[in-house]
Design a protein around this motif. Structure first.
Motif, PDB file in Angstrom:
ATOM      1  N   LYS A  15       1.398  -2.107   0.116  1.00 13.59           N
ATOM      2  CA  LYS A  15       0.403  -0.141   0.306  1.00 13.59           C
ATOM      3  C   LYS A  15       0.689   1.386  -0.556  1.00 13.59           C
ATOM      4  O   LYS A  15       2.254   1.165   0.109  1.00 13.59           O
ATOM      5  CB  LYS A  15      -1.247  -0.081   1.547  1.00 13.59           C
ATOM      6  N   GLU A  16       0.356   2.671  -0.742  1.00 12.59           N
ATOM      7  CA  GLU A  16       0.772   3.256  -1.058  1.00 12.59           C
ATOM      8  C   GLU A  16       1.273   4.308   0.482  1.00 12.59           C
ATOM      9  O   GLU A  16      -0.322   3.949   1.560  1.00 12.59           O
ATOM     10  CB  GLU A  16       0.869   4.135  -2.115  1.00 12.59           C
ATOM     11  N   GLY A  17       1.700   4.657   0.555  1.00 18.45           N
ATOM     12  CA  GLY A  17       1.869   5.772   1.943  1.00 18.45           C
ATOM     13  C   GLY A  17       2.500   5.379   2.967  1.00 18.45           C
ATOM     14  O   GLY A  17       1.527   5.991   3.989  1.00 18.45           O
ATOM     15  N   VAL A  18       2.094   4.650   3.568  1.00 23.71           N
ATOM     16  CA  VAL A  18       3.149   3.700   4.393  1.00 23.71           C
ATOM     17  C   VAL A  18       3.990   3.261   4.763  1.00 23.71           C
ATOM     18  O   VAL A  18       4.695   2.837   3.241  1.00 23.71           O
ATOM     19  CB  VAL A  18       1.811   2.400   5.386  1.00 23.71           C
ATOM     20  N   PRO A  19       4.633   3.092   6.256  1.00 22.60           N
ATOM     21  CA  PRO A  19       5.957   2.606   6.140  1.00 22.60           C
ATOM     22  C   PRO A  19       5.858   1.274   5.974  1.00 22.60           C
ATOM     23  O   PRO A  19       4.827   0.893   6.221  1.00 22.60           O
ATOM     24  CB  PRO A  19       7.015   3.586   7.941  1.00 22.60           C
ATOM     25  N   PRO A  30       8.827   2.085  -1.200  1.00 22.66           N
ATOM     26  CA  PRO A  30       8.282   3.111  -1.901  1.00 22.66           C
ATOM     27  C   PRO A  30       6.827   3.165  -1.336  1.00 22.66           C
ATOM     28  O   PRO A  30       6.038   3.660  -1.126  1.00 22.66           O
ATOM     29  CB  PRO A  30       8.232   3.312  -2.801  1.00 22.66           C
ATOM     30  N   GLN A  31       6.609   1.210  -0.925  1.00 15.08           N
ATOM     31  CA  GLN A  31       5.310   1.210  -0.400  1.00 15.08           C
ATOM     32  C   GLN A  31       5.409   0.232   0.299  1.00 15.08           C
ATOM     33  O   GLN A  31       6.784  -0.781   1.468  1.00 15.08           O
ATOM     34  CB  GLN A  31       4.753  -0.224  -1.660  1.00 15.08           C
TER      35      GLN A  31
END
Length: 207
Positions: A15-19, A30-31
């Protein structure tokens, strides 16, 4: 001496936007992995393997994804609960073998550092922890990470008072648990933040 084997499995979509956190290790990617907690599928699979080995249920028993309390939770907390259950049952970890299946990131270059982190979390020597990376060749799993874990436990000798607790007590109190863990680990442990389920009433009192 008795032996127990536990099997753990978990999978998460990227998922995008999570560490990205795997095995308690923060990875530059990046994901991250989607999940109710921090999405650490390796610690989730290890937790399930440990709980299963001592017939204590699974990770959802202690940390249901429907409970907002565990939203974004650090998965090392889940692992600590599983370790408490293993110790309370009178067992210790012999070794564990882990397989991570994903296209990216590549696990082999970071497997050594990940092994060190997992060994530290479990208080194990490094040679008792194996982590292997595989790619899902021929499978449509580009956006998914999968973890398989097998753990071997062996029984340990407890002081008589705590042995009685581990074998005969169906519903030990928090004080009992802390005393048993202290006897095994040699130091006190605070279990108030963990996910262990204790009964709110005694069913023997029902009429």
């Amino acid at each position: 001496m008795s032996m127990r084997i536990g099997l753990g499995f978990d999978s998460h979509a990227f998922k995008e936007g999570v560490p990205l956190v795997i095995g308690g290790l923060k990875i530059d990617h990046p994901q991250g992995l989607a999940g109710h907690s921090d999405g650490d599928l390796l610690l989730h699979a290890i937790t399930d393997a440990l709980l299963g080995a001592v017939s204590a249920g699974d990770i959802g028993t202690f940390f249901p994804p429907t409970d907002p309390k565990w939203k974004g939770a650090d998965s090392t907390l889940f692992l600590e609960t599983a370790l408490e259950e293993v110790a309370l049952a009178g067992y210790k970890i012999v070794n564990l073998d882990c397989v991570l299946i994903m296209h990216r990131p590549k696990i082999v270059p970071i497997a050594g550092e990940m092994r060190e982190r997992v060994a530290d979390l479990l208080s194990l020597e490094l040679n008792r922890v194996s982590i292997k990376g595989k790619t899902p060749e021929g499978l449509s799993q580009d956006g998914t990470a999968v973890a398989h874990v097998v753990v071997l436990l062996e029984s340990i000798e407890l002081p008589d008072s705590h042995k009685k607790l581990a074998i005969h007590a169906d519903r030990p109190s928090e004080s009992d648990i802390e005393d048993a863990i202290t006897a095994i680990a040699g130091q006190p442990r605070d279990i108030t933040a963990l996910g262990r389920k204790l009964p709110t009433f005694d069913t023997d009192d029902l009429t």
